[in-house]
Scaffold this motif. Structure first.
Motif, PDB file in Angstrom:
ATOM      1  N   ILE A 165       0.824  -1.213   0.000  1.00 43.98           N
ATOM      2  CA  ILE A 165       0.000   0.000   0.000  1.00 43.98           C
ATOM      3  C   ILE A 165       0.858   1.262   0.000  1.00 43.98           C
ATOM      4  N   HIS A 166       1.986   1.212   0.711  1.00 44.54           N
ATOM      5  CA  HIS A 166       2.796   2.418   0.880  1.00 44.54           C
ATOM      6  C   HIS A 166       4.046   2.438  -0.009  1.00 44.54           C
ATOM      7  N   GLY A 167       4.211   1.415  -0.842  1.00 47.43           N
ATOM      8  CA  GLY A 167       5.366   1.395  -1.739  1.00 47.43           C
ATOM      9  C   GLY A 167       6.690   1.305  -1.018  1.00 47.43           C
ATOM     10  N   ALA A 168       6.729   0.575   0.096  1.00 47.94           N
ATOM     11  CA  ALA A 168       7.931   0.509   0.924  1.00 47.94           C
ATOM     12  C   ALA A 168       8.858  -0.621   0.482  1.00 47.94           C
ATOM     13  N   ARG A 169      10.142  -0.372   0.544  1.00 51.47           N
ATOM     14  CA  ARG A 169      11.163  -1.412   0.363  1.00 51.47           C
ATOM     15  C   ARG A 169      10.995  -2.426   1.489  1.00 51.47           C
ATOM     16  N   PHE A 170      11.096  -3.740   1.174  1.00 50.16           N
ATOM     17  CA  PHE A 170      10.794  -4.785   2.150  1.00 50.16           C
ATOM     18  C   PHE A 170      11.956  -5.770   2.241  1.00 50.16           C
ATOM     19  N   VAL A 171      12.503  -5.937   3.457  1.00 43.72           N
ATOM     20  CA  VAL A 171      13.578  -6.904   3.691  1.00 43.72           C
ATOM     21  C   VAL A 171      13.079  -7.912   4.715  1.00 43.72           C
ATOM     22  N   PHE A 172      13.053  -9.172   4.312  1.00 44.34           N
ATOM     23  CA  PHE A 172      12.480 -10.246   5.120  1.00 44.34           C
ATOM     24  C   PHE A 172      13.580 -11.087   5.756  1.00 44.34           C
ATOM     25  N   CYS A 173      13.435 -11.324   7.057  1.00 42.52           N
ATOM     26  CA  CYS A 173      14.384 -12.180   7.770  1.00 42.52           C
ATOM     27  C   CYS A 173      13.975 -13.637   7.594  1.00 42.52           C
ATOM     28  N   SER A 174      14.630 -14.299   6.657  1.00 42.56           N
ATOM     29  CA  SER A 174      14.428 -15.730   6.478  1.00 42.56           C
ATOM     30  C   SER A 174      15.545 -16.480   7.194  1.00 42.56           C
ATOM     31  N   SER A 175      15.659 -17.759   6.942  1.00 43.96           N
ATOM     32  CA  SER A 175      16.573 -18.601   7.710  1.00 43.96           C
ATOM     33  C   SER A 175      17.047 -19.762   6.848  1.00 43.96           C
ATOM     34  N   THR A 176      18.261 -20.225   7.124  1.00 44.04           N
ATOM     35  CA  THR A 176      18.738 -21.431   6.451  1.00 44.04           C
ATOM     36  C   THR A 176      17.954 -22.665   6.885  1.00 44.04           C
ATOM     37  N   SER A 177      17.099 -22.539   7.909  1.00 48.25           N
ATOM     38  CA  SER A 177      16.190 -23.638   8.251  1.00 48.25           C
ATOM     39  C   SER A 177      15.216 -23.917   7.114  1.00 48.25           C
ATOM     40  N   ALA A 178      15.053 -22.970   6.196  1.00 44.80           N
ATOM     41  CA  ALA A 178      14.183 -23.186   5.036  1.00 44.80           C
ATOM     42  C   ALA A 178      14.673 -24.350   4.172  1.00 44.80           C
ATOM     43  N   TYR A 179      15.985 -24.638   4.208  1.00 46.85           N
ATOM     44  CA  TYR A 179      16.540 -25.698   3.372  1.00 46.85           C
ATOM     45  C   TYR A 179      16.210 -27.089   3.900  1.00 46.85           C
ATOM     46  N   GLY A 180      16.096 -27.249   5.220  1.00 42.98           N
ATOM     47  CA  GLY A 180      16.091 -28.591   5.783  1.00 42.98           C
ATOM     48  C   GLY A 180      17.475 -29.192   5.646  1.00 42.98           C
ATOM     49  N   ASN A 181      17.564 -30.495   5.445  1.00 45.01           N
ATOM     50  CA  ASN A 181      18.853 -31.145   5.204  1.00 45.01           C
ATOM     51  C   ASN A 181      19.303 -30.825   3.782  1.00 45.01           C
ATOM     52  N   THR A 182      20.581 -30.522   3.616  1.00 42.47           N
ATOM     53  CA  THR A 182      21.050 -30.042   2.315  1.00 42.47           C
ATOM     54  C   THR A 182      21.860 -31.102   1.567  1.00 42.47           C
ATOM     55  N   PRO A 183      21.942 -30.931   0.224  1.00 38.07           N
ATOM     56  CA  PRO A 183      22.900 -31.728  -0.540  1.00 38.07           C
ATOM     57  C   PRO A 183      24.314 -31.237  -0.251  1.00 38.07           C
ATOM     58  N   GLY A 184      25.301 -31.836  -0.901  1.00 31.24           N
ATOM     59  CA  GLY A 184      26.678 -31.422  -0.673  1.00 31.24           C
ATOM     60  C   GLY A 184      26.899 -29.962  -1.010  1.00 31.24           C
ATOM     61  N   GLY A 185      27.818 -29.345  -0.297  1.00 28.24           N
ATOM     62  CA  GLY A 185      28.048 -27.929  -0.471  1.00 28.24           C
ATOM     63  C   GLY A 185      29.120 -27.620  -1.490  1.00 28.24           C
ATOM     64  N   PRO A 186      29.343 -26.333  -1.784  1.00 25.76           N
ATOM     65  CA  PRO A 186      28.578 -25.196  -1.273  1.00 25.76           C
ATOM     66  C   PRO A 186      27.130 -25.214  -1.779  1.00 25.76           C
ATOM     67  N   VAL A 187      26.189 -24.844  -0.890  1.00 22.54           N
ATOM     68  CA  VAL A 187      24.765 -24.933  -1.183  1.00 22.54           C
ATOM     69  C   VAL A 187      24.272 -23.587  -1.709  1.00 22.54           C
ATOM     70  N   PRO A 188      23.862 -23.510  -2.993  1.00 19.63           N
ATOM     71  CA  PRO A 188      23.365 -22.243  -3.536  1.00 19.63           C
ATOM     72  C   PRO A 188      21.912 -22.005  -3.139  1.00 19.63           C
ATOM     73  N   GLU A 189      21.444 -20.803  -3.402  1.00 17.26           N
ATOM     74  CA  GLU A 189      20.080 -20.432  -3.023  1.00 17.26           C
ATOM     75  C   GLU A 189      19.013 -21.180  -3.810  1.00 17.26           C
ATOM     76  N   ASP A 190      19.345 -21.685  -4.992  1.00 16.09           N
ATOM     77  CA  ASP A 190      18.312 -22.194  -5.897  1.00 16.09           C
ATOM     78  C   ASP A 190      18.056 -23.695  -5.781  1.00 16.09           C
ATOM     79  N   VAL A 191      18.615 -24.365  -4.773  1.00 17.89           N
ATOM     80  CA  VAL A 191      18.294 -25.774  -4.585  1.00 17.89           C
ATOM     81  C   VAL A 191      16.873 -25.903  -4.038  1.00 17.89           C
ATOM     82  N   LEU A 192      16.305 -27.102  -4.144  1.00 14.19           N
ATOM     83  CA  LEU A 192      14.963 -27.347  -3.645  1.00 14.19           C
ATOM     84  C   LEU A 192      14.938 -27.187  -2.130  1.00 14.19           C
ATOM     85  N   LEU A 193      13.950 -26.445  -1.620  1.00 17.07           N
ATOM     86  CA  LEU A 193      13.796 -26.239  -0.182  1.00 17.07           C
ATOM     87  C   LEU A 193      12.877 -27.323   0.376  1.00 17.07           C
TER      88      LEU A 193
END
Length: 304
Positions: free
Chosen positions: A104-132
């Motif tokens: 509504i107010h046209g504000a810039r928005f920064v959201f605090c997410s977490s690496t918990s979104a990944y769950g268990n990960t494949p081998g690293g380095p783990v990029p942002e675009d792997v399946l969550l």
């Protein structure tokens, strides 16, 4: 008329408080909101629950909100573990309510997410675009929040970004944290004994580094990505972290067994090249320096 302001949600919490302090140090006007009226140090906070959409809108109109740093949430899988309904209401519905302010107010928005979104990960380095594939309702709430930010961007043009923080530690953290446990036990002359963790990796970031990343994201509109990994740059086992605590506090007696933390995900090193490239973000606080800083704060707090 007052100058435009930045809304910081969860301003009484670990990260929200640090973000507020950085913004105010830069001369920005901040509207800090939380469910309490002041921080532990006595800094005033505007009382506003994330579920109170009318209050949120009134504050936004009164304060000319042009930016939002959304840290308000249940802050980890160890919080509200027995109340998943609350996790959904606070972390998902609350995020939608604040995104409405941004729309509504046209504000810039920064959201605090977490690496918990990944769950268990494949081998690293783990990029942002792997399946969550989150393994907790908390992790799922962060995936949902990120998807809301992305959808509000695509459908309504909200300029939003999500930062996936690894484990945050440092002064003012009072929820479950193995670093804090090791320090508090050492200061009290108690041994730290866990049946797991000697060979289990965990990626920590100092709260001041995390806050810098959020302010940098707020100040950098129209980023090329909508999600970024943000860590402290280390990939250490809990055993290695215990060695650092012993260097800082030689009296520390730490005994860890083998194997993973039974209530945490198995995660490989996260790829942080995107945040380094697009925000020029680099952590500045080494784990050893951070442990010294945290130990001094815990010692002073106990004395007070």
């Amino acid at each position: 008329m007052s100058e435009p302001a930045v809304l910081v949600t969860g301003a009484a919490g670990l990260l929200g408080n640090a973000v507020r302090a950085l913004l105010e140090a830069d001369g920005r006007r901040v509207v800090p909101i939380d469910r309490v009226s002041m921080t532990e140090e006595g800094r005033p906070i505007v009382v506003c629950d994330l579920s109170d959409v009318h209050r949120l809108h009134a504050l936004s109109v009164e304060s000319q909100i042009v930016g939002i740093v959304h840290c308000g949430a249940h802050s980890g899988p160890m919080v509200a573990r027995d109340n998943p309904y609350s996790m959904v209401q606070v972390n998902i519905v609350g995020t939608a309510n604040v995104l409405e302010i941004a729309r509504i107010h046209g504000a810039r928005f920064v959201f605090c997410s977490s690496t918990s979104a990944y769950g268990n990960t494949p081998g690293g380095p783990v990029p942002e675009d792997v399946l969550l594939v989150p393994t907790s309702v908390y992790g799922a709430s962060k995936v949902a929040g990120e998807q809301l930010v992305s959808a509000y961007s695509k459908q309504y043009g909200v300029d939003g970004v999500s930062l996936r923080l690894s484990w945050v530690y440092g002064p003012r953290r009072t929820t479950d944290c193995i670093v804090r446990t090791m320090i508090e036990d050492a200061l009290a002359g108690r041994p730290t004994r866990k049946l797991f963790g000697r060979d289990f990796h965990r990626q920590f970031i100092h709260v001041d580094d995390a806050a810098r990343a959020f302010v940098m994201a707020l100040n950098t509109p129209h980023l090329p990505r909508q999600s970024y990994n943000v860590t402290g740059g280390t990939y250490l086992t809990l055993g290695e972290i215990g060695d650092i605590v012993r260097r800082v506090l030689p009296q520390a007696e730490i005994e860890l067994g083998e194997g993973p933390d039974p209530v945490d995900d198995m995660q490989h090193r996260f790829d942080v090249s995107a945040v380094q490239r697009d925000l020029r973000f680099q952590p500045e606080i080494s784990l050893e320096h951070g442990v010294r800083d945290y130990a001094a704060w815990l010692r002073n707090r106990a004395a007070a």
